[in-house]
Design an enzyme around this catalytic site. Structure first.
Site, PDB file in Angstrom:
ATOM      1  N   GLU A 246      -0.837   1.109   3.264  1.00 19.56           N
ATOM      2  CA  GLU A 246       0.049   0.613   2.460  1.00 19.56           C
ATOM      3  C   GLU A 246      -0.513  -0.867   2.157  1.00 19.56           C
ATOM      4  O   GLU A 246      -0.591  -1.172   0.957  1.00 19.56           O
ATOM      5  CB  GLU A 246       1.478   0.436   3.123  1.00 19.56           C
ATOM      6  CG  GLU A 246       2.544   0.134   2.197  1.00 19.56           C
ATOM      7  CD  GLU A 246       2.653   1.138   1.108  1.00 19.56           C
ATOM      8  OE1 GLU A 246       2.406   0.730  -0.141  1.00 19.56           O
ATOM      9  OE2 GLU A 246       3.081   2.308   1.485  1.00 19.56           O
ATOM     10  N   ASP A 250      -1.894  -2.157  -1.682  1.00 20.18           N
ATOM     11  CA  ASP A 250      -1.314  -3.280  -2.126  1.00 20.18           C
ATOM     12  C   ASP A 250      -2.358  -4.293  -2.754  1.00 20.18           C
ATOM     13  O   ASP A 250      -2.232  -5.099  -3.779  1.00 20.18           O
ATOM     14  CB  ASP A 250       0.002  -3.899  -1.264  1.00 20.18           C
ATOM     15  CG  ASP A 250       1.235  -2.983  -1.188  1.00 20.18           C
ATOM     16  OD1 ASP A 250       1.306  -2.017  -1.913  1.00 20.18           O
ATOM     17  OD2 ASP A 250       2.039  -3.240  -0.406  1.00 20.18           O
ATOM     18  N   SER A 443       3.978   2.895  -4.611  1.00 15.71           N
ATOM     19  CA  SER A 443       3.397   1.607  -3.946  1.00 15.71           C
ATOM     20  C   SER A 443       1.980   1.183  -4.752  1.00 15.71           C
ATOM     21  O   SER A 443       1.791   0.009  -4.268  1.00 15.71           O
ATOM     22  CB  SER A 443       3.284   1.872  -2.541  1.00 15.71           C
ATOM     23  OG  SER A 443       4.331   2.102  -1.658  1.00 15.71           O
TER      24      SER A 443
END
Length: 527
Positions: A246, A250, A443
């Site tokens: 994650e 990002d 995401s």
């Protein structure tokens, strides 16, 4: 707590918590275990306007600065801070910090003393993966400070969000983030003014070498990455865990679209208290001053009691006040939010009217062009979206064709606002632990939109802040998504021709160059 104070204690509104789902109590918390709690103070104007109403947004967008807002609150809340500090000292608790800007006092004490003072019912729970402290029932506070207290957070260490893990890992597939940007017409070129984008990380970590390698392979300069600790959390790279994935996604999406960007990553714990602290720390960061903040974490609204939710809302309201644009992923668990109760659920904080909720699409390519785009849904994953059961319809969605909730039939804030590619094919190629992998999910959509806003900020020279009102006034800036759904069984929503908004992909996916141009010339204030 003295007998007199105990008799005058009342339940703290919004503090009730159920026992953790899927976990069982295995023991009591040791009496001498140290516990730190955050006592958040009530905002006198918190009930003045409905969240997201025209009056609310007009009040939040009045010009101010971090310094003046912090100074104003230090004076405004001085009596409340003094009263709660006195109460803490008289009851054997230590005032660990006073954070007037956050309207917060941090207290420390033993578990025995904390439970006596606040009436907390604490146990150690086991969910099969980890043991953690959590509380159940409502907190109690003396009537003398009840009128001053918004919420007390910190007793509960249950995970606020859970990640679904890696879905695709084909190193020979996928597109670098700048290649996805090119498909949407987002100009990845040297920027006029340096930009700073904040990223919230609720666990996990990253390898600096991965970020450098990803930008080198994309032919871009590496970002300037700065780490900030929230309440003691740090970069904890775990060798490629779901949390690491994650964080990598990002960071590398932002770095792959905004050349040479400064990225400030705020490492926090996976709790509601820590998320609120991370947002506030980013918003009030007067050294780095990020004017865009990307959040890829969230969970169904039902898991957010009023107290913790209100504290996060207060932090997001400050983001609007200080012209910090916040983008939030709408979730990857379709309309039910991953729950099996037969109801539809949207994720918070993407349902907040103070953020840009970002959903997901599946693109089909022919050469270097998108030939079709539909709602992202594959197997048991896909874009979250629907109607909030907490927030009313915000002013900027007043003319959008929002459907009633498929569960309650009620009207409310529609989620998401916008969308972008999120499917596993082609997916986003990133570097993790030195290897190329492919990631999917909303995401990726949230940092992609954060990057676009940063590019617009660079052109205009002043930050945009809340962008939703501008985008809803210009639906022609989007590729309308007319096919697909996010249903689980019969529960969910669908896209259809002729609608400027749907509860799967919002207004649609970006016509990147046009959106950046529109945001560049947009006037301020925006409401």
């Amino acid at each position: 707590m003295s007998a007199a104070l105990r008799l005058r204690a009342i339940k703290l509104p919004g503090s009730h918590r159920a026992r953790p789902e899927g976990a069982h109590a295995v023991g009591k918390v040791a009496a001498h275990e140290p516990i730190i709690v955050w006592v958040y103070l009530k905002d006198p104007a918190v009930d003045e306007h409905e969240p997201g109403s025209a009056a609310d947004l007009a009040a939040l967008t009045r010009p101010t600065t971090r310094w003046s807002l912090a100074r104003q609150r230090a004076a405004e809340y001085a009596p409340a801070i003094a009263a709660i500090s006195k109460f803490a000292t008289e009851n054997g608790l230590t005032v660990r910090a006073v954070q007037a800007g956050r309207r917060c006092i941090v207290l420390k004490g033993t578990a025995e003393r904390m439970t006596q003072v606040f009436g907390a019912v604490l146990h150690i729970y086991d969910d099969g993966e980890r043991r953690f402290r959590a509380r159940s029932g409502s907190l109690k506070v003396p009537s003398s400070i009840a009128r001053l207290t918004r919420a007390v957070l910190g007793f509960d260490h249950r995970l606020q969000v859970r990640l679904r893990g890696l879905v695709s890992d084909g190193a020979g597939m996928g597109l670098w983030p700048n290649e996805v940007a090119a498909l949407y017409g987002i100009p990845v070129a040297p920027i006029v003014a340096p930009q700073c984008v904040g990223i919230i990380a609720l666990g996990g970590g990253y390898l600096p070498s991965d970020v450098r390698e990803a930008t080198v392979r994309a032919g871009l300069p590496p970002p300037n990455v700065i780490e900030r600790s929230v309440d003691g959390s740090t970069n904890q790279y775990g060798g490629g865990t779901a949390q690491d994935e994650e964080v990598a996604l990002d960071m590398q999406v932002v770095a792959g679209i905004v050349p040479g960007v400064k990225i400030v990553i705020y490492f926090a714990q996976n709790t509601s208290a820590s998320l609120a602290a991370a947002i506030h720390q980013a918003v009030f960061d007067d050294v780095n001053r990020p004017h865009v903040l990307s959040i890829s974490w969230g969970s169904a609204e039902k898991f957010w009691p009023p107290g913790p939710r209100d504290v996060v809302q207060a932090a997001l309201a400050d983001a609007v006040r200080l012209k910090v644009s916040v983008t939030v992923a709408s979730g990857d668990l379709l309309a039910t939010g991953g729950l099996s109760d037969g109801a539809a659920h949207v994720f918070f904080p993407s349902s907040s009217p103070y953020v840009l909720g970002c959903g997901g699409t599946r693109i089909t390519l022919q050469g270097n062009a998108i030939v079709s785009e539909e709602v992202w849904k594959e197997n048991f994953t896909g874009t979250g979206g629907g109607i909030s059961e907490v927030f009313p319809i915000p002013a900027f969605q007043a003319n959008a064709p929002l459907p009633p909730s498929v569960t309650t039939g009620a009207r409310g804030r529609g989620v998401p606002d916008v969308a972008a590619a999120a499917a596993s094919a082609p997916g986003y190629r990133i570097i993790l632990d030195g290897n190329a992998i492919v990631k999917d999910g909303t995401s990726a959509a949230a940092p992609l939109w954060a990057a676009m806003i940063a590019l617009a900020n660079a052109r205009r020279g002043v930050p945009l802040g809340l962008v939703s009102p501008i985008l809803y006034e210009n639906p022609n800036l989007f590729r309308s998504i007319t096919e697909g759904d996010n249903r689980v069984g019969r529960v969910g929503y669908e896209a259809a021709p002729g609608l400027i908004w749907n509860a799967c992909t919002g207004l649609g996916s970006p016509r990147g160059g046009e959106i950046i141009e529109a945001l560049t010339v947009a006037s301020i204030p925006i409401v």
